[in-house]
Design a protein around this motif. Structure first.
Motif, mmCIF file in Angstrom:
data_model
loop_
_atom_site.group_PDB
_atom_site.id
_atom_site.type_symbol
_atom_site.label_atom_id
_atom_site.label_comp_id
_atom_site.label_asym_id
_atom_site.label_seq_id
_atom_site.Cartn_x
_atom_site.Cartn_y
_atom_site.Cartn_z
ATOM 1 N N PRO A 199 -11.767 60.791 -26.825
ATOM 2 C CA PRO A 199 -10.762 60.669 -27.885
ATOM 3 C C PRO A 199 -9.337 60.569 -27.340
ATOM 4 N N LEU A 200 -9.081 61.156 -26.171
ATOM 5 C CA LEU A 200 -7.747 61.049 -25.586
ATOM 6 C C LEU A 200 -7.448 59.606 -25.198
ATOM 7 N N ALA A 201 -8.453 58.891 -24.716
ATOM 8 C CA ALA A 201 -8.285 57.474 -24.391
ATOM 9 C C ALA A 201 -7.947 56.676 -25.647
ATOM 10 N N THR A 202 -8.595 57.008 -26.747
ATOM 11 C CA THR A 202 -8.315 56.311 -28.009
ATOM 12 C C THR A 202 -6.875 56.554 -28.448
ATOM 13 N N VAL A 203 -6.416 57.790 -28.345
ATOM 14 C CA VAL A 203 -5.058 58.131 -28.773
ATOM 15 C C VAL A 203 -4.016 57.462 -27.892
ATOM 16 N N LEU A 204 -4.244 57.459 -26.584
ATOM 17 C CA LEU A 204 -3.245 56.941 -25.648
ATOM 18 C C LEU A 204 -3.351 55.436 -25.418
ATOM 19 N N ARG A 234 4.488 63.865 -24.894
ATOM 20 C CA ARG A 234 3.532 62.853 -25.353
ATOM 21 C C ARG A 234 2.101 63.317 -25.086
ATOM 22 N N LEU A 235 1.869 63.905 -23.918
ATOM 23 C CA LEU A 235 0.538 64.366 -23.567
ATOM 24 C C LEU A 235 0.095 65.533 -24.445
ATOM 25 N N THR A 236 0.999 66.445 -24.751
ATOM 26 C CA THR A 236 0.646 67.570 -25.623
ATOM 27 C C THR A 236 0.261 67.079 -27.010
ATOM 28 N N ALA A 237 1.074 66.184 -27.565
ATOM 29 C CA ALA A 237 0.774 65.648 -28.902
ATOM 30 C C ALA A 237 -0.539 64.876 -28.895
ATOM 31 N N ALA A 238 -0.763 64.066 -27.849
ATOM 32 C CA ALA A 238 -1.990 63.265 -27.761
ATOM 33 C C ALA A 238 -3.219 64.159 -27.595
ATOM 34 N N THR A 239 -3.092 65.222 -26.800
ATOM 35 C CA THR A 239 -4.209 66.151 -26.591
ATOM 36 C C THR A 239 -4.572 66.856 -27.897
ATOM 37 N N HIS A 240 -3.561 67.283 -28.639
ATOM 38 C CA HIS A 240 -3.833 67.938 -29.920
ATOM 39 C C HIS A 240 -4.519 66.983 -30.896
ATOM 40 N N GLU A 241 -4.094 65.734 -30.897
ATOM 41 C CA GLU A 241 -4.733 64.748 -31.765
ATOM 42 C C GLU A 241 -6.175 64.486 -31.330
ATOM 43 N N ALA A 242 -6.396 64.401 -30.020
ATOM 44 C CA ALA A 242 -7.748 64.166 -29.504
ATOM 45 C C ALA A 242 -8.687 65.305 -29.870
ATOM 46 N N MET A 243 -8.157 66.518 -29.906
ATOM 47 C CA MET A 243 -8.997 67.683 -30.225
ATOM 48 C C MET A 243 -9.391 67.739 -31.701
ATOM 49 N N ARG A 244 -8.749 66.919 -32.508
ATOM 50 C CA ARG A 244 -9.138 66.844 -33.924
ATOM 51 C C ARG A 244 -10.246 65.826 -34.154
ATOM 52 N N ALA A 245 -10.624 65.082 -33.127
ATOM 53 C CA ALA A 245 -11.669 64.066 -33.259
ATOM 54 C C ALA A 245 -13.014 64.721 -33.556
ATOM 55 N N PRO A 246 -13.787 64.191 -34.511
ATOM 56 C CA PRO A 246 -15.106 64.767 -34.829
ATOM 57 C C PRO A 246 -16.013 64.883 -33.615
ATOM 58 N N SER A 247 -15.943 63.909 -32.707
ATOM 59 C CA SER A 247 -16.810 63.954 -31.527
ATOM 60 C C SER A 247 -16.493 65.159 -30.649
ATOM 61 N N PHE A 248 -15.210 65.469 -30.503
ATOM 62 C CA PHE A 248 -14.810 66.621 -29.688
ATOM 63 C C PHE A 248 -15.226 67.924 -30.374
ATOM 64 N N ILE A 249 -14.988 68.009 -31.659
ATOM 65 C CA ILE A 249 -15.343 69.214 -32.410
ATOM 66 C C ILE A 249 -16.846 69.486 -32.321
ATOM 67 N N GLU A 250 -17.660 68.425 -32.384
ATOM 68 C CA GLU A 250 -19.108 68.574 -32.317
ATOM 69 C C GLU A 250 -19.546 69.076 -30.946
ATOM 70 N N VAL A 251 -18.961 68.536 -29.875
ATOM 71 C CA VAL A 251 -19.323 69.020 -28.539
ATOM 72 C C VAL A 251 -18.936 70.487 -28.391
#
Length: 321
Positions: A51-56, A265-282
């Motif tokens: 998800p971080l790749a998607t955000v960035l 930018r990295l902090t904001a992107a990381t927080h957004e990536a952590m909201r991804a359903p795939s990350f939450i499921e893992v």
């Protein structure tokens, strides 16, 4: 019009130099894990990378650099260019405990790294293998250790690691003697346990649950405030009379001197990536949840954990060369 456009073009390099975040990222990123593939740190790193790749808008690859309790990977990132393209997924061991236990450390957790965000806190589970079928809970573990002093073996991913300290605290509290067998990472330790060469160990709850599907491995306790949804049938250490609040947190860092706009930018992107359903499921499969924080809160946690573990390390006189 042409005149204005040329002036804007001439000014563009200066604007980019003044605001490096405008050009970041301009190529793929890598997250360095200081542990082998298959362990909790590797699982969390790969869950975050997609998800971080998607955000960035750039590929994010995971690079495993195991060794020295995560220190090999940490040292590599500490020496990397401070441009935000090389990141480190540190854990409580690498950022808070290693400075206490290693006499000579190849990196300084505060001087060499810029905190980005806490990622998650994975609870531990205590597991036992086929060599000790009589160990089904903490009471039987203590009884087995007392019956044969120095013969009950426990594994960890290195001297001074969180599991190692947890067992030392347990031995100190109960007046028992157990034999420590360190490995380069959790997968190798679990394999040794499944082959009957090591008796017990602590492991991230998600890995413990997956290995316990093989009937040879038994989860005898979880290290959490309350029973885990992932392992509802397993009592906590506290339920069994042992209060040892230890967890395995993972956090993202960049090399020190990374420009502030890139860190933001990295902090904001990381927080957004952590909201991804795939990350939450893992995270759910690991018995954990996303735990985004500010960089300052992460640094405060790192310092607090160092202080808390410091008393344990000093009482055990544990110093490594």
């Amino acid at each position: 019009m042409t005149k204005l456009t040329r002036r804007a073009l001439l000014a563009a390099p200066a604007l980019l130099a003044a605001s490096p975040a405008l050009a970041f990222p301009d190529r793929s990123l890598r997250i360095v894990s200081g542990f082998p593939p298959g362990g909790t740190n590797d699982i969390v790193a790969r869950a975050l990378a997609a998800p971080l790749a998607t955000v960035l808008g750039q590929p994010v690859v995971v690079e495993n650099r195991p060794g020295a309790g995560g220190g090999v990977g940490a040292a590599a990132v500490a020496r990397a260019a401070p441009d935000g393209h090389t990141l480190y997924l540190g854990i409580v061991d690498t950022q808070s405990i290693n400075p206490l236990t290693y006499r000579r450390l190849a990196y300084d957790p505060e001087r060499d790294f810029a905190p980005i965000s806490l990622v998650t806190n994975v609870p531990f589970a205590m597991i036992a293998g086929p060599a000790r079928p009589q160990i089904t809970d903490m009471a039987s573990l203590i009884a087995a250790a007392k019956a044969a002093p120095g013969q009950l073996t426990y594994a960890s991913w290195g001297v001074g690691s969180t599991p190692h300290l947890a067992f030392l605290r347990l031995a100190q509290r109960e007046g028992i003697d157990m034999l420590h067998v360190p490995f380069g990472g959790p997968p190798a330790a679990v394999l040794s346990m499944m082959n009957g060469q090591v008796d017990v160990m602590m492991l991230g709850a998600g890995n413990a649950e997956s290995f316990a599907r093989d009937a040879r491995i038994r989860v005898i306790a979880t290290v959490a405030p309350e029973r885990l949804e992932l392992l509802p049938q397993v009592p906590t250490l506290k339920e069994q009379g042992f209060d040892m609040p230890m967890g395995l947190w993972q956090a993202l860092y960049a090399p020190a001197r990374t420009p502030e706009p890139i860190l933001a930018r990295l902090t904001a992107a990381t927080h957004e990536a952590m909201r991804a359903p795939s990350f939450i499921e893992v995270m759910r499969t690991q018995g954990a949840k996303p735990a985004p924080t500010s960089p300052s809160d992460l640094l405060a946690l790192q310092r607090a954990e160092r202080e808390a573990y410091g008393s344990v390390v000093r009482s055990l006189n544990l110093v490594l060369d």
